[in-house]
Design a protein around this motif. Structure first.
Motif, PDB file in Angstrom:
ATOM      1  N   LYS A   1       0.841  -1.205   0.000  1.00 14.55           N
ATOM      2  CA  LYS A   1       0.000   0.000   0.000  1.00 14.55           C
ATOM      3  C   LYS A   1       0.873   1.251   0.000  1.00 14.55           C
ATOM      4  CE  LYS A   1      -2.093   3.530   2.263  1.00 14.55           C
ATOM      5  NZ  LYS A   1      -1.611   4.496   3.258  1.00 14.55           N
TER       6      LYS A   1
ATOM      7  N   ASP B   1      -5.368   2.428   4.277  1.00 19.25           N
ATOM      8  CA  ASP B   1      -4.697   1.406   5.086  1.00 19.25           C
ATOM      9  C   ASP B   1      -5.646   0.227   5.295  1.00 19.25           C
ATOM     10  OD1 ASP B   1      -2.468   3.088   5.476  1.00 19.25           O
ATOM     11  OD2 ASP B   1      -3.383   4.009   7.243  1.00 19.25           O
TER      12      ASP B   1
ATOM     13  N   LYS C   1      -1.442   8.959  13.218  1.00 19.25           N
ATOM     14  CA  LYS C   1      -2.076   8.805  11.907  1.00 19.25           C
ATOM     15  C   LYS C   1      -1.409   7.752  11.038  1.00 19.25           C
ATOM     16  CE  LYS C   1      -5.047  12.431  11.528  1.00 19.25           C
ATOM     17  NZ  LYS C   1      -4.647  13.688  12.144  1.00 19.25           N
TER      18      LYS C   1
HETATM   19 MG    MG Z   1      -2.444   7.418   6.012  1.00 19.77          MG
END
Ligand code: MG
Ligand code: ADP
Ligand code: ASP
Length: 406
Positions: A7, A154, A209
């Motif tokens: 990712k 995510d 985050k």
């Molecule tokens: Mg992010």
């Protein structure tokens, strides 16, 4: 041969050069004989811009149309990365959420994934094709595009890794791993080689985050082997693992902060049974989470003050819901405050050691920082303070718990 989900976040696909660099990184995995699905975010800044446009036109916007707009950034990057891979001679095809499909509920703006169809991607894997998947988006039960909440790519990646039974899910970002605290505000933050699912879940829930909360929940549930690493340098990152894989457990492993909270104080609330239910019920029905809560004991006068926090993005809606019910709830005034930050210390070591909270309170007191609300759980202590003290508080706590890098 391994099956891998990679990712890439917004900064990793911020422009054409970076997308080409990502394509080379993906090609390297393909050349090793691996099956690869790639999940991409929108280019850095794009989603913010889309959100801004939505708000500029409609402050209390219709969530279905919000999703149509804000999901657009990932469509661009998925197509561009597929093209970049093709240019390198790697067979690749882009996939939008509805095409896979990534099934979600229909809580627009923060939808949850219910299931992912993998038949088509499996078929393409067998033909040697790379799947480039637009993160952050899905298909709601109402047959409309949904988005998964900010940072949701995510979760797209981990959900896809679980569905495909991937050997690894690598989250490439602009830092080289998970740190003891946000390395952007504490220069002495230390990179962790490993962190437990539970601690990562708390860190994410409390504002770090680096991974979206639901992605960690899902990795924990499906035992996805999750790694956070840099998309710019080629070196191992941080592995998210089970507690028994960590040999020496620190008392506190990290400090997180969240500026995404807003505080609401209701003054002069009647102090009688059922009041909390009457206040928090309608907020829950409108899909708003209430986080920290304090209620003062009334001094015989029959009324009390109630303070609680909601997500900053929910503040306007929360005010609206409470004002509509003002007569029924009978409070005197509603005082909103969005200049607050929640700072938390996290560690599974807290379960077996006392005094962690005390050290936090003294460290903040020494700096003259006033604590407005406190909440605790088994492995964390959180305090709400004025936003202007964010950096000072996080740095002082980082030092107080002995986390500073040498
Ligand atoms: Mg992010
Ligand atoms: P991406 O766009 O790749 O998804 P994010 O901005 O969502 O990247 O997440 C990476 C950012 O998370 C880092 O730039 C860093 O500022 C922030 N961050 C906050 N807390 C931490 C932490 N404990 N460890 C690492 N990064 C953190
Ligand atoms: N682009 C989305 C966001 O900025 C999703 C993501 O980056 O994970 O929130």
């Amino acid at each position: 041969m391994a099956r891998i989900v990679m990712k890439f976040g917004g900064t990793s696909v911020a422009d054409v050069d970076r997308i080409n660099a990502v394509a080379r990184r993906v090609k390297a995995e393909v050349d090793r004989g691996n099956e690869v699905a790639v999940v991409v975010s929108a280019m850095a800044g794009t989603t913010n811009q889309l959100v801004e446009w939505t708000r500029a036109i409609s402050r209390l916007h219709d969530a279905r149309e919000y999703d149509v707009v804000v999901s657009a950034g990932e469509q661009v990057t998925s197509g561009l990365l597929a093209l970049a891979l093709q240019e390198l001679g790697v067979p690749a095809r882009s996939w939008l959420g509805w095409q896979i499909p990534v099934h979600t509920d229909d809580v627009h703006g923060k939808a949850r994934i219910n299931g992912i169809g993998t038949d088509e991607i499996e078929k393409r894997f067998a033909q040697g094709q790379v799947a480039v998947v637009a993160g952050f988006q899905g298909l709601g039960g109402d047959n409309r595009i949904t988005t998964l909440g900010r940072g949701g790519s995510d979760t797209s990646a981990v959900a896809l890794a679980a569905a495909l039974k991937a050997d690894r899910c690598d989250i490439f970002t602009d830092v080289d791993g998970v740190y003891t605290t946000d390395p952007r505000i504490v220069a002495k933050a230390r990179k962790l080689d490993k962190i437990t699912y539970e601690e990562m879940l708390e860190m994410a829930s409390l504002g770090a985050k680096v991974l979206q909360i639901r992605s960690v929940e899902m990795a924990m549930k499906h035992r996805v082997r999750l790694q956070v690493l840099s998309s710019f340098v080629d070196q191992p990152g941080t592995l998210v693992v089970d507690e028994d894989e960590i040999v020496e457990q620190e008392l506190v492993s990290g400090i997180a902060y969240s500026r995404d909270e807003a505080k609401i104080t209701l003054t002069g609330v009647p102090d009688r049974p059922g009041v909390a239910a009457a206040i928090f019920g309608p907020l829950a029905e409108a899909s708003m989470n209430v986080d920290m809560i304090v209620q003062n004991v009334s001094e015989g006068g029959g009324t009390t003050d109630l303070t609680f926090t909601v997500a900053k993005s929910d503040l306007d809606r929360a005010i609206k819901v409470l004002e509509e019910r003002r007569d029924r709830l009978g409070y005197r005034a509603l005082v909103p405050d969005s200049d607050v930050v929640k700072v938390s210390v996290i560690g599974v070591g807290m379960r077996s050691h006392a005094g962690v909270a005390q050290r936090m309170f003294s460290a903040l007191a020494e700096k003259g920082i006033n604590i407005q609300v406190i909440s605790t759980s088994e492995i964390k202590v959180s305090v709400l303070i004025a936003e202007e003290y964010t950096e000072l508080a996080v740095r002082s706590l980082h030092t107080a718990y002995g986390l500073d890098a040498a």
